[in-house]
Design an enzyme around this catalytic site. Structure first.
Site, PDB file in Angstrom:
ATOM      1  CB  CYS A 112      10.136  -2.633  -7.678  1.00 37.96           C
ATOM      2  SG  CYS A 112      10.141  -1.132  -8.678  1.00 37.96           S
ATOM      3  CG  HIS A 250       7.023  -2.668  -5.123  1.00 37.84           C
ATOM      4  ND1 HIS A 250       7.735  -1.619  -4.584  1.00 37.84           N
ATOM      5  CD2 HIS A 250       6.827  -2.357  -6.436  1.00 37.84           C
ATOM      6  CE1 HIS A 250       7.959  -0.720  -5.522  1.00 37.84           C
ATOM      7  NE2 HIS A 250       7.418  -1.147  -6.651  1.00 37.84           N
ATOM      8  CG  ASN A 280       7.190   2.352  -7.273  1.00 38.43           C
ATOM      9  OD1 ASN A 280       8.142   1.914  -6.624  1.00 38.43           O
ATOM     10  ND2 ASN A 280       6.757   1.785  -8.384  1.00 38.43           N
TER      11      ASN A 280
END
Ligand code: COA
Length: 325
Positions: A112, A250, A280
């Site tokens: 990520c 993030h 996400n």
């Protein structure tokens, strides 16, 4: 002329919205559990589009915003953990799709944190004078590596793509970059690949390529590493957290960000969050958020912004940027 700045942003998410209520019909979960543990209300799910398709659509919008032609691009970097194929790279597929015939292309995998790593790499190419115009995309179709029977993970993720065009400038837009990794903690967040299975291998039991995660360990890692990233990206600059207008983390989990805000005594409103809409989206999340802020007109010239990523690898990183548009 060898400084890097952001010339344009773009993003794309699939049309299909999957709500927490939709998930209640698939696994033993509830809207209340997902919302209270993560802050996520819904996510976008691909109805067949692969990662390169999402990436190309975000790229076209970023080029429009940068008022640049695909021909102008010297390099395309795609950050992803969900490539269409081992080869060709997603970036080569994007090159064809958008017609960027002068660009070199490669993909990077940094979990990520991929978008942060990608911007860092792009910045180095500009600083060195090798390239002038670079497209960096974070793109994921996580729904293809999601175990839809595992309530621990399937409620967390979504599909999407975010992109920036970096260009060479006299005006320093990317002020500072920082990244790190701790491979010894890799087991906490994995997507298994293909086993070595050839005539010389012992018997191989192949495992499906689904996301596996130790949520508690990732939570502890993220809350620690975000604060470390702030410290390191601000080090040796003229700026402190007080000078930062927005932090774009993030978009993993509201509780992670809230915990960081409290520990570091940062106003939670400084963090831009849109995870309730998208979940996400791994490498894509920061680019989608930055584009959303740009298109909403939230960003003013000279605003200082920190983008911070963390994820599988384990990896992390941050970018301190001045908005020059
Ligand atoms: N719906 C309902 N119950 C669920 C559930 C779901 N979707 N997922 C897990 N549970 C259950 C668990 O099975 C457990 O039940 P048990 O006590 O009977 O075993 C219970 O809820 C508590 O699980 P726990 O893991 O302690 O919850 P938590 O409060 O720690 O929250 C996460 C779990 C995943 C939300 C949290 O650990 C987290 O945010 N981790 C970081 C994840 C992340 O952001 N990863 C990506 C980073 S790039």
């Amino acid at each position: 002329m060898n400084h890097a700045e952001i010339a344009g942003t773009g993003s794309y998410v699939p049309q299909k919205i999957m709500t927490n209520e939709d998930l209640e019909r698939i696994v033993d979960t509830s809207d209340e559990w997902i919302l209270s543990r993560t802050g996520i209300r819904q996510r976008r799910i691909s109805e067949g589009e692969n990662t390169s398709s999402l990436a190309a659509k975000a790229a076209i919008k970023a080029l429009e915003d940068a008022k640049m032609d695909a021909d102008d691009l010297d390099l395309i970097i795609v950050a992803t953990v969900t490539q269409d194929t081992f080869t060709p790279s997603v970036s080569c597929l994007v090159q064809v799709e958008i017609g960027a015939k002068n660009a070199s292309c490669f993909d990077i995998t940094a979990g990520c944190s991929g978008f942060i790593y990608g911007i860092n790499i792009g910045t180095q190419f500009i600083n060195s004078g090798q390239y002038k115009n670079i497209l960096v995309i974070g793109a994921e179709v996580l729904s293809k590596v999601t175990n839809w029977e595992d309530r621990n993970t399937c409620v967390l993720f979504g599909d999407g793509a975010g992109a920036v065009v970096l260009k060479a400038s006299d005006n320093k837009g990317i002020i500072s970059v920082y990244m790190g990794a701790s491979g010894d903690e890799n087991r906490y967040l994995e997507i298994p690949g293909i086993e070595v299975n050839n005539p010389f291998s012992p018997e191989v039991i192949s495992k499906p390529s689904y996301i596996k995660m130790n949520g508690l360990e990732i939570f502890k890692f993220a809350t620690k590493i975000i604060r470390k990233s702030f410290k390191n990206v601000l080090q040796n600059t003229d700026y402190s957290l007080d000078d930062i207008k927005y932090i774009i983390p993030h978009q993993a989990n509201y509780r992670i960000i809230n915990h960081v805000a409290q520990k570091a005594k940062i106003d939670i409103n400084k963090f831009y969050l849109n995870l309730e809409k998208y979940g996400n989206t791994s490498s894509a999340s920061i680019g989608i958020a930055l584009d959303e802020m740009n298109k909403k007109g939230l960003l003013s010239k000279d605003d200082k912004i920190i983008m911070v990523g963390f994820g599988g690898g384990l990896t992390w990183g941050a970018i301190l940027l001045k908005w020059n548009k």
